[in-house]
Design an enzyme around this catalytic site. Structure first.
Site, PDB file in Angstrom:
ATOM      1  N   ASN A 140     -41.259  28.571  54.574  1.00  0.00           N
ATOM      2  CA  ASN A 140     -40.056  28.850  55.354  1.00  0.00           C
ATOM      3  C   ASN A 140     -40.374  28.690  56.837  1.00  0.00           C
ATOM      4  O   ASN A 140     -41.525  28.837  57.254  1.00  0.00           O
ATOM      5  CB  ASN A 140     -39.573  30.281  55.072  1.00  0.00           C
ATOM      6  CG  ASN A 140     -38.272  30.610  55.793  1.00  0.00           C
ATOM      7  OD1 ASN A 140     -37.364  29.784  55.872  1.00  0.00           O
ATOM      8  ND2 ASN A 140     -38.178  31.810  56.346  1.00  0.00           N
ATOM      9  N   ASN A 170     -32.691  20.975  60.588  1.00  0.00           N
ATOM     10  CA  ASN A 170     -34.085  20.874  60.136  1.00  0.00           C
ATOM     11  C   ASN A 170     -34.202  19.969  58.909  1.00  0.00           C
ATOM     12  O   ASN A 170     -35.193  19.244  58.757  1.00  0.00           O
ATOM     13  CB  ASN A 170     -34.671  22.258  59.840  1.00  0.00           C
ATOM     14  CG  ASN A 170     -35.298  22.886  61.079  1.00  0.00           C
ATOM     15  OD1 ASN A 170     -36.104  22.272  61.758  1.00  0.00           O
ATOM     16  ND2 ASN A 170     -34.912  24.114  61.371  1.00  0.00           N
ATOM     17  N   MET A 200     -30.218  30.908  53.744  1.00  0.00           N
ATOM     18  CA  MET A 200     -29.960  32.285  54.164  1.00  0.00           C
ATOM     19  C   MET A 200     -29.979  33.291  53.003  1.00  0.00           C
ATOM     20  O   MET A 200     -29.211  34.248  52.988  1.00  0.00           O
ATOM     21  CB  MET A 200     -28.628  32.355  54.922  1.00  0.00           C
ATOM     22  CG  MET A 200     -28.548  31.417  56.118  1.00  0.00           C
ATOM     23  SD  MET A 200     -29.944  31.549  57.253  1.00  0.00           S
ATOM     24  CE  MET A 200     -29.576  33.102  58.042  1.00  0.00           C
ATOM     25  N   ARG A 201     -30.871  33.052  52.038  1.00  0.00           N
ATOM     26  CA  ARG A 201     -31.002  33.987  50.916  1.00  0.00           C
ATOM     27  C   ARG A 201     -32.464  34.301  50.674  1.00  0.00           C
ATOM     28  O   ARG A 201     -33.311  33.425  50.824  1.00  0.00           O
ATOM     29  CB  ARG A 201     -30.446  33.376  49.619  1.00  0.00           C
ATOM     30  CG  ARG A 201     -29.000  33.189  49.641  1.00  0.00           C
ATOM     31  CD  ARG A 201     -28.377  32.743  48.341  1.00  0.00           C
ATOM     32  NE  ARG A 201     -26.952  32.763  48.599  1.00  0.00           N
ATOM     33  CZ  ARG A 201     -26.183  33.824  48.487  1.00  0.00           C
ATOM     34  NH1 ARG A 201     -26.687  34.958  48.070  1.00  0.00           N
ATOM     35  NH2 ARG A 201     -24.904  33.773  48.782  1.00  0.00           N
ATOM     36  N   LEU A 202     -32.729  35.536  50.283  1.00  0.00           N
ATOM     37  CA  LEU A 202     -34.080  35.883  49.856  1.00  0.00           C
ATOM     38  C   LEU A 202     -34.367  35.188  48.523  1.00  0.00           C
ATOM     39  O   LEU A 202     -33.506  35.158  47.643  1.00  0.00           O
ATOM     40  CB  LEU A 202     -34.213  37.397  49.676  1.00  0.00           C
ATOM     41  CG  LEU A 202     -34.453  38.235  50.933  1.00  0.00           C
ATOM     42  CD1 LEU A 202     -34.454  39.715  50.578  1.00  0.00           C
ATOM     43  CD2 LEU A 202     -35.763  37.865  51.607  1.00  0.00           C
ATOM     44  N   ILE A 203     -35.559  34.631  48.401  1.00  0.00           N
ATOM     45  CA  ILE A 203     -35.960  33.990  47.151  1.00  0.00           C
ATOM     46  C   ILE A 203     -36.370  35.076  46.158  1.00  0.00           C
ATOM     47  O   ILE A 203     -37.122  35.990  46.501  1.00  0.00           O
ATOM     48  CB  ILE A 203     -37.136  33.015  47.401  1.00  0.00           C
ATOM     49  CG1 ILE A 203     -36.730  31.928  48.403  1.00  0.00           C
ATOM     50  CG2 ILE A 203     -37.629  32.403  46.099  1.00  0.00           C
ATOM     51  CD1 ILE A 203     -35.685  30.961  47.923  1.00  0.00           C
ATOM     52  N   LYS A 215     -28.595  36.830  40.371  1.00  0.00           N
ATOM     53  CA  LYS A 215     -29.492  35.924  41.093  1.00  0.00           C
ATOM     54  C   LYS A 215     -30.399  35.199  40.104  1.00  0.00           C
ATOM     55  O   LYS A 215     -30.683  34.013  40.264  1.00  0.00           O
ATOM     56  CB  LYS A 215     -30.325  36.716  42.104  1.00  0.00           C
ATOM     57  CG  LYS A 215     -31.348  35.869  42.858  1.00  0.00           C
ATOM     58  CD  LYS A 215     -32.137  36.669  43.868  1.00  0.00           C
ATOM     59  CE  LYS A 215     -31.637  36.351  45.239  1.00  0.00           C
ATOM     60  NZ  LYS A 215     -32.389  36.925  46.327  1.00  0.00           N
ATOM     61  N   HIS A 261     -39.104  30.220  60.649  1.00  0.00           N
ATOM     62  CA  HIS A 261     -38.373  31.361  61.217  1.00  0.00           C
ATOM     63  C   HIS A 261     -38.449  31.299  62.741  1.00  0.00           C
ATOM     64  O   HIS A 261     -39.517  31.050  63.299  1.00  0.00           O
ATOM     65  CB  HIS A 261     -38.978  32.666  60.705  1.00  0.00           C
ATOM     66  CG  HIS A 261     -38.222  33.877  61.150  1.00  0.00           C
ATOM     67  ND1 HIS A 261     -37.014  34.248  60.572  1.00  0.00           N
ATOM     68  CD2 HIS A 261     -38.476  34.780  62.120  1.00  0.00           C
ATOM     69  CE1 HIS A 261     -36.578  35.344  61.186  1.00  0.00           C
ATOM     70  NE2 HIS A 261     -37.436  35.678  62.122  1.00  0.00           N
TER      71      HIS A 261
END
EC number: 2.1.2.2
Length: 196
Positions: free
Chosen positions: A108, A15, A91-94, A66, A110
């Site tokens: 994002n 992408n 592949m991480r939560l913001i 984080k 999905h």
């Protein structure tokens, strides 16, 4: 002035490639100012190097929290004068550090029709559940996992003989055109709002 974007990715970066090519071809009026990658060995870093796009690759485990690594990311975003964050297989939560600084300016993509099948392995979830339709969702990012306001969706039919690989290929083909198109619409609307 075009929108300066940072693309966040963790893997091969297909992408990332589609977005940067759309920028280069004039289909997306944006400047890919920076790649942010949480896996220094990921193939997307090679793609950024080949495209002469600056990158910040970091190992989260080398930070205490984080907050700390997102603070470092913020410094890089400021350095490259980034206007907007585009997640493309990150592949991480913001966390709050980035969310607060870029409120309403993080999107994002999905591989499902959210709210169905959020989180990891959406393709596997859809196949296991036996649905006849899945798709692609582009949404704003909030504190949750794939819970932010939906911007656009495109449905994809799951055929009875579709293997996981076949379905993933169908989804990627849609993503690679749908994401740049949606970003272009989003940025042009934001630009019109700024002019008004």
């Amino acid at each position: 002035m075009t929108t300066r974007i940072a693309i966040f990715a963790s893997g091969s970066g297909s992408n990332f490639q589609a977005i940067t090519e759309a920028c280069r071809n004039g289909l997306l009026e944006a400047t890919p100012a920076l790649l942010v990658c949480d896996r220094p060995g990921a193939y997307v870093v090679e793609r950024a190097t080949a495209a002469d796009i600056p990158y910040f690759a970091f190992a989260p485990k080398s930070y205490q929290t984080k907050e700390e690594f997102e603070g470092h990311i913020l410094q890089e975003l400021a350095r490259y004068e980034v206007d907007f964050i585009v997640l493309a297989g990150y592949m991480r939560l913001i966390g709050p550090t980035l969310l607060n600084a870029f409120k309403g300016r993080i999107v994002n993509i999905h591989p499902s029709l959210l709210p169905a099948f959020p989180g990891l392995d959406a393709v596997g979830q859809a196949l296991e559940y036996g649905v006849k339709l899945t798709g692609v969702t582009i949404h704003f990012v909030d504190e949750g996992m794939d819970t932010g306001p939906i911007i656009a969706q495109q449905a994809i039919e799951i055929c009875p003989d579709d293997t996981r690989e076949m379905l993933e290929k169908k989804i990627h083909e849609v993503e690679h055109s749908f994401y740049p198109q949606t970003l272009q619409q989003l940025f042009s609307v934001k630009g019109e709002a700024a002019i008004r």
